[in-house]
Design an enzyme around this catalytic site. Structure first.
Site, mmCIF file in Angstrom:
data_model
loop_
_atom_site.group_PDB
_atom_site.id
_atom_site.type_symbol
_atom_site.label_atom_id
_atom_site.label_comp_id
_atom_site.label_asym_id
_atom_site.label_seq_id
_atom_site.Cartn_x
_atom_site.Cartn_y
_atom_site.Cartn_z
ATOM 1 N N HIS A 87 5.543 1.366 -8.068
ATOM 2 C CA HIS A 87 4.269 0.677 -7.852
ATOM 3 C C HIS A 87 3.161 1.694 -8.123
ATOM 4 C CE1 HIS A 87 0.933 -1.524 -6.201
ATOM 5 N NE2 HIS A 87 0.700 -0.544 -5.361
ATOM 6 N N VAL A 115 4.804 -1.226 2.240
ATOM 7 C CA VAL A 115 3.622 -1.528 1.420
ATOM 8 C C VAL A 115 2.752 -0.277 1.262
ATOM 9 C CG1 VAL A 115 1.514 -2.947 1.309
ATOM 10 C CG2 VAL A 115 3.640 -3.949 2.158
ATOM 11 N N ASP A 138 2.387 -6.602 -8.097
ATOM 12 C CA ASP A 138 2.418 -6.337 -9.543
ATOM 13 C C ASP A 138 3.024 -7.529 -10.280
ATOM 14 O OD1 ASP A 138 1.566 -3.515 -9.160
ATOM 15 O OD2 ASP A 138 3.446 -3.435 -8.058
ATOM 16 N N ASN A 165 1.155 3.092 0.462
ATOM 17 C CA ASN A 165 1.384 3.913 -0.736
ATOM 18 C C ASN A 165 1.626 5.382 -0.432
ATOM 19 O OD1 ASN A 165 1.425 2.200 -2.959
ATOM 20 N ND2 ASN A 165 -0.788 1.872 -2.772
ATOM 21 N N GLN A 187 8.955 6.493 11.352
ATOM 22 C CA GLN A 187 9.128 5.036 11.447
ATOM 23 C C GLN A 187 10.553 4.615 11.072
ATOM 24 O OE1 GLN A 187 5.762 3.093 9.567
ATOM 25 N NE2 GLN A 187 4.364 3.863 11.130
HETATM 26 P P1 NAX Z 1 -6.628 0.447 5.385
HETATM 27 O O1 NAX Z 1 -7.060 1.870 5.292
HETATM 28 O O2 NAX Z 1 -7.648 -0.636 5.494
HETATM 29 O O3 NAX Z 1 -5.648 0.280 6.625
HETATM 30 C C1 NAX Z 1 -4.599 1.157 6.862
HETATM 31 C C2 NAX Z 1 -4.376 1.171 8.344
HETATM 32 O O4 NAX Z 1 -3.238 1.964 8.600
HETATM 33 C C3 NAX Z 1 -5.536 1.794 9.130
HETATM 34 O O5 NAX Z 1 -5.991 0.864 10.104
HETATM 35 C C4 NAX Z 1 -4.921 3.038 9.753
HETATM 36 O O6 NAX Z 1 -5.436 3.307 11.044
HETATM 37 C C5 NAX Z 1 -3.451 2.646 9.799
HETATM 38 N N1 NAX Z 1 -2.539 3.781 9.900
HETATM 39 C C6 NAX Z 1 -2.649 5.033 9.375
HETATM 40 N N2 NAX Z 1 -1.620 5.787 9.746
HETATM 41 C C7 NAX Z 1 -0.818 5.005 10.499
HETATM 42 C C8 NAX Z 1 0.395 5.226 11.181
HETATM 43 N N3 NAX Z 1 0.986 6.418 11.178
HETATM 44 N N4 NAX Z 1 0.932 4.210 11.884
HETATM 45 C C9 NAX Z 1 0.332 3.010 11.927
HETATM 46 N N5 NAX Z 1 -0.836 2.743 11.302
HETATM 47 C C10 NAX Z 1 -1.389 3.721 10.602
HETATM 48 O O7 NAX Z 1 -5.676 0.205 4.142
HETATM 49 P P2 NAX Z 1 -5.177 -1.171 3.518
HETATM 50 O O8 NAX Z 1 -6.141 -1.615 2.493
HETATM 51 O O9 NAX Z 1 -4.796 -2.107 4.601
HETATM 52 O O10 NAX Z 1 -3.885 -0.666 2.719
HETATM 53 C C11 NAX Z 1 -2.749 -0.207 3.397
HETATM 54 C C12 NAX Z 1 -1.788 0.488 2.456
HETATM 55 O O11 NAX Z 1 -1.322 -0.423 1.470
HETATM 56 C C13 NAX Z 1 -2.427 1.649 1.676
HETATM 57 O O12 NAX Z 1 -1.485 2.716 1.636
HETATM 58 C C14 NAX Z 1 -2.587 1.057 0.292
HETATM 59 O O13 NAX Z 1 -2.618 2.059 -0.700
HETATM 60 C C15 NAX Z 1 -1.349 0.206 0.205
HETATM 61 N N6 NAX Z 1 -1.327 -0.830 -0.833
HETATM 62 C C16 NAX Z 1 -0.137 -1.105 -1.404
HETATM 63 C C17 NAX Z 1 0.000 -2.122 -2.332
HETATM 64 C C18 NAX Z 1 1.325 -2.440 -2.930
HETATM 65 O O14 NAX Z 1 1.358 -3.296 -3.795
HETATM 66 N N7 NAX Z 1 2.443 -1.808 -2.565
HETATM 67 C C19 NAX Z 1 -1.173 -2.887 -2.794
HETATM 68 C C20 NAX Z 1 -2.323 -2.837 -1.855
HETATM 69 C C21 NAX Z 1 -2.554 -1.531 -1.185
HETATM 70 O O15 NAX Z 1 -3.274 -0.695 -2.054
#
Ligand code: NAX
Length: 329
Positions: A188, A128, A160, A130, A112
């Site tokens: 984070h 965003v 946070d 993780n 990306q």
């Molecule tokens: P979800 O599992 O609901 O959604 C993630 C989506 O990403 C899925 O639809 C999946 O198909 C897609 N995906 C996977 N690989 C991909 C790629 N190579 N290209 C494009 N899309 C791809 O997770 P969600 O609850 O939406 O969380 C998303 C991310 O945010 C996770 O990594 C989570 O840990 C992280 N977070 C980060 C936070 C922060 O403060 N920085 C807080 C919230 C969240 O935990």
């Protein structure tokens, strides 16, 4: 209509995607006179679900929503975008260690970062997914290698910050808007340091207002560090509405001038400020000039307690960087 903003959202069919897209399309972030185009990226198996999300966006009949692109090709998603919200990544599976997750998700951000550099000349990126700081470092290293300035890449620690502000407001019995200068230092993760010592409540040092110093040094820090886990415990799913909200807050903070005397928190490329190892993606207090420029706030006082906490989170980020050293551009 003066301008159109193009925003890419990766992982758009996920939880955070579902919470963030209507709010982006509504115009609440960029303004009611700015048209918005959404470029949505997903992995191929999730495209059908994404089509459903797009149907719902259509059904909202947002007046400012120009067009929506959906694709499983990063370069197409990033074509000419102004903002890239890199949310998509794989969740931590059962029995997976943090290091495994880093290795699992790191390669997404190599591709990306490269695609961003090929497709978008004038872009700002918020990572965003993780582990957000280290993924941000990977994306930045590849984007920068191909010409995007490093300062365009941020990792999200705004959630946070918001969590910490809410906790301080509740403890002090004030409105959350009374809490300012909320620095999150470092990663984070559960090692982050939410800095109550430099926070202010109604303009006064937070420790003077709250008085309960032991609470600030123990419970407060733990609540903020463990808040993500507490939400998962209660909801059975990780934070989504609050994460989406934080990403939007981050965009607004970068796009507007930071109020005099205040700051916000974001993971940015460490330039040696506060003695942090150069080349980490580290959360600092930041001020924006509202014209696209920002700087790390200098000269905040850090107690020995704070320095020890900051060292711990710096050490964790150094370790993460070692795990993905071969993925850096
Ligand atoms: P979800 O599992 O609901 O959604 C993630 C989506 O990403 C899925 O639809 C999946 O198909 C897609 N995906 C996977 N690989 C991909 C790629 N190579 N290209 C494009 N899309 C791809 O997770 P969600 O609850 O939406 O969380 C998303 C991310 O945010 C996770 O990594 C989570 O840990 C992280 N977070 C980060 C936070 C922060 O403060 N920085 C807080 C919230 C969240 O935990």
């Amino acid at each position: 209509m003066a301008r159109t903003v193009k925003v890419a959202v990766t992982g758009a069919a996920g939880q955070i995607g579902y919470a963030i897209l209507p709010r982006l399309a509504s115009g609440e972030v960029f303004g009611r006179d700015v048209r918005i185009s959404l470029h949505l990226l997903e992995i191929t198996p999730a495209l059908k679900a994404l089509e459903g999300v797009v149907m719902e966006l259509d059904d909202c009949a947002f007046p400012l929503l120009d067009y929506i692109v959906i694709t499983d090709q990063a370069e197409e998603a990033f074509d000419g975008i102004n903002w890239g919200l890199l949310i998509g990544s794989k969740p931590r599976g059962p029995g997976m260690e943090r290091g495994d997750l880093i290795r699992e998700n790191g390669p997404i951000f190599v591709g990306q970062g490269q695609a961003l550099a090929r497709a978008a000349a004038d872009v700002r990126v918020l990572v965003v997914g993780n582990p957000a700081n280290t993924n941000g470092l990977i994306a930045m290293s590849h984007g920068h290698k191909a010409g995007i300035p490093r300062d365009r890449f941020h990792a999200m620690t705004r959630l946070d910050q918001n969590r910490a502000q809410a906790q301080l407001a509740q403890k002090a019995g004030v409105q959350v808007s009374a809490v300012t200068n909320m620095a999150i230092w470092g990663n984070h993760s559960a090692t982050q340091y939410p800095d109550a010592e430099n926070a202010r409540i109604e303009g006064r040092p937070a420790p003077d207002v709250i008085g309960h110093h032991a609470w600030l040094r123990e419970e407060f820090i733990q609540i903020v560090q463990q808040r993500g886990a507490a939400v998962i415990d209660a909801r059975g799913l990780s934070s989504a509405a609050s994460a989406a909200n934080a990403a939007l807050d981050h965009i607004v903070s970068v796009e507007s001038a930071t109020p005099e005397g205040d700051f916000f928190s974001a993971g940015v490329y460490a330039d040696g400020s506060y003695g942090i190892d150069e080349g980490l993606m580290f959360s600092f207090p930041i001020r924006s000039d509202g014209q696209g420029g920002w700087e790390i706030v200098q000269g905040l006082e850090l107690s020995d307690f704070a320095r020890a906490k900051i060292k711990a989170t710096e050490d964790e980020l150094k370790e993460e960087r070692t795990v993905i050293a071969d993925l850096l551009g």
